[in-house]
Every structure is written in C-alpha cells, then in structure tokens.
Design an enzyme around this catalytic site. Sequence first.
Site, mmCIF file in Angstrom:
data_model
loop_
_atom_site.group_PDB
_atom_site.id
_atom_site.type_symbol
_atom_site.label_atom_id
_atom_site.label_comp_id
_atom_site.label_asym_id
_atom_site.label_seq_id
_atom_site.Cartn_x
_atom_site.Cartn_y
_atom_site.Cartn_z
ATOM 1 N N GLU A 133 0.847 -1.096 -0.122
ATOM 2 C CA GLU A 133 -0.027 0.035 -0.029
ATOM 3 C C GLU A 133 0.950 1.333 0.000
ATOM 4 O O GLU A 133 1.751 1.387 1.193
ATOM 5 C CB GLU A 133 -0.957 -0.198 1.202
ATOM 6 C CG GLU A 133 -2.016 -1.085 1.260
ATOM 7 C CD GLU A 133 -3.079 -0.574 0.497
ATOM 8 O OE1 GLU A 133 -3.533 0.596 0.477
ATOM 9 O OE2 GLU A 133 -3.858 -1.417 -0.214
ATOM 10 N N GLU A 264 4.311 13.200 -3.652
ATOM 11 C CA GLU A 264 3.361 13.093 -2.316
ATOM 12 C C GLU A 264 4.065 13.773 -1.252
ATOM 13 O O GLU A 264 4.986 13.596 -0.941
ATOM 14 C CB GLU A 264 3.211 11.543 -1.882
ATOM 15 C CG GLU A 264 2.353 11.464 -0.644
ATOM 16 C CD GLU A 264 2.297 9.856 -0.202
ATOM 17 O OE1 GLU A 264 2.878 9.305 -0.181
ATOM 18 O OE2 GLU A 264 0.871 9.625 -0.079
#
Length: 360
Positions: A133, A264
Amino acid sequence: TAITPSIGYAPAGKQVMAYTRREPIGVVAAITPWNSPLLMAAMKLAPALCAGCTVVLKPAEETSLTAIRLCELMLEAGLPAGVVNLLTGFGAEVGDALARHPGVAKVAFTGSTEVGRILLGSARGNLKKLTLELGGKSPAIVMADADLSRAIPGVARGIFANSGQVCVAGSRIYVQRPLYEAMAEGLVRAAGRLRLGHGLDPASDLGPLVSPEQAARVAAYVAGGRAAGAEVLAGGTGFPEAPAFFAPTVVAGVTPDMALMREEIFGPVTAITPFDEPEEALALANDTDYGLAASVWTESLSAAHRMAAAVRAGTVWVNCHSYFSPELPKGGMKTSGWGVENGPNGLENYLETKTVCMVV
Ligand code: ADP
C-alpha cells in the site's frame, strides 16, 4: 470447496473427488508507517489473525510506543504469546531483515513507493508474497453542478485531516471553471478557520506533523512551488516557535511539471486548478504515476459513474473523500501498490489455496 473435475482418469469402480483448502500463508511481517499507526496495524493484524497466521509487527520508528501498547493490550486480552510479535527499530535495519528472513512467508507493507520498490528486491529470496500500500497524489474533481455546501467542507477535510498526513489526501483539486472562484474562496476560508494546537487538546482541529523534519519537507515543497511561479492563496508558512506545525495551505497556478503537483507531500498542502471540460479533468487527474484514490463532486448520477469509471485509482469516492470502512476493499493502481486490503480481498492476502485431488 468441492470440485468435480471434468477430466476423469479414475479406474473402473473408482471416482475422482477433489476439493480446495484455504490455508494460512504462514508468518506475516507487517511493516507499517507512522500516520494512523493503530489503524495501519489493525488493517493487517485483523485479517492475518482471522486467516490463522502469526504476525511480526514492525511499526514505523516514529510510532513505536503505540504499537508496544497495542501488543500489551492484545496479551492482556488473552492472545496467546507468540501469535503477534513486535519488533521495533529502523526500517533499513529491522524492516529489511524481516523482508529478507526465510522464515517469513509474506510482507504486508504500507509506506512510501520508494521503500515498496526496495522490498521487491529484499523479499525475492524466498519469493515472499507482497502486498504494498504505497503513496498517492489523489485528485478531487469538483464538477460545475457540485453542491458547494458539501464540497467545500468535504474537500477541505479530504486534504487537511491529520494535517494532510494521509495516503489518500486530496492534494490535487480540479474545479470546473464556473465554480472555481467560489471553491477557492471557500477552501481558503476553511483553511483559515482550522485551529492548530496540541494533538490531545479537543479544541484543536489539527495537531503537529509527525516531526519538525516533516514540516521542513512540506515547507520546501511550498517554497519550490513559489519559486516556480505558483501562488499561495492560504497558509504557506511554518511556525519558528512550533517547528512541527505547518499552516493549512492552498496553492494556485501549480503546473503539472512542478514537484508540488507530482510528488506526495504528506502535509496540509493542496493545489487548486480550474478545468473546462470533464475530459480535461480526467486527463489532469490521471496525469500521475500514482493511482490510490480520487473523489468526484457532482449532483449528476451519470457524471458520477462516468468519472468513477475513467479515473485510474483504487478507490473513487463520490461526494465524499477519505471514507473508509473495513468492508471496503482498498488498493492502489499504478505505483500506488500491489494488492487490496480490507473486505473479502483483504482476507485473501493471508490465505493460500491447496487443491486436494483423490481417486477413491
Ligand atoms: P513513510 O514515508 O510513510 O514514512 P516509509 O516507506 O519510509 O514510509 O516507511 C514505512 C515503513 O517501512 C516504516 O515502518 C519503516 O521503518 C519501514 N522501512 C523503511 N525502509 C525500509 C526498508 N529498506 N526495508 C523494510 N522496511 C523499511
């Protein structure tokens, strides 16, 4: 599950009988990040234990204490010793040793795409099964018919909750031109209203980032955007007297090539950009290596379904953002990961199929 094979080799008087068994995969190394540390641990521990696996939990080095407490509570609650094991320490040392260990059958990892790539190598010795993830750069697409009274607080929460330290944070907001000004103003107001303070003070809306270093990283992204010509509409500053805090920030004029748009940030920073046609919004939304999540804000059922189908992301929310529930599968497309957690798919990660085929 019983299976009747269509090709039968059974000698006369005998028959072929087959079935599958679902077996626990074995020892699981759960490697988790520092944002939402208890939730991240629970998302791996619950299905692993349900499947009958044992687990070695390696929490992020920044959040060892909550993991220690969680394991104490599990022992207190009666979990047999040795079922859940805890190894604290640095990723490159302890995490790496677990990923290489021949006794570990599976690594369930949540963290950065960069470390996810490293794990592909370190887990290759015994071909460990991996679920990854990883990062995200999730878009929130606000269509011209969106209900702004819900979209403004919803989109604001989608980026600013947990000070933006959320893998699915809506860090790219695309607004159809007729609503752009109203949405930008609304977000700026929402950002300004958030009260920053001690994380345990119920009066605080936002606590600090995980560390002053993280706040400095966030500040560097904003400074880079400013230098490249982006315009800070709200926030944009840290606080010298409280170096782990960063003000909720809205930036306009961020072009697709800027780091602010591509990487990010893991902080309370979002880019807001207008678009004209839905196709343009889709092209912008999909212009990323990530594919973790997205939200679409619209009152039109057909627009909602069309956009939901066309965005390349593991989860697409309509008129909400960051909505989680253990029943909802959660995975990432592109460099946002491998595999799916939660729901029935989540349990599958920890099970292997064995076929038993016999002539009886
Ligand atoms: P984040 O950017 O969210 O901090 P990281 O990917 O750096 O994510 O860290 C997530 C988890 O991975 C942490 O528990 C960290 O200690 C661990 N980790 C970091 N580097 C490695 C590595 N080389 N091998 C295994 N685990 C690692």
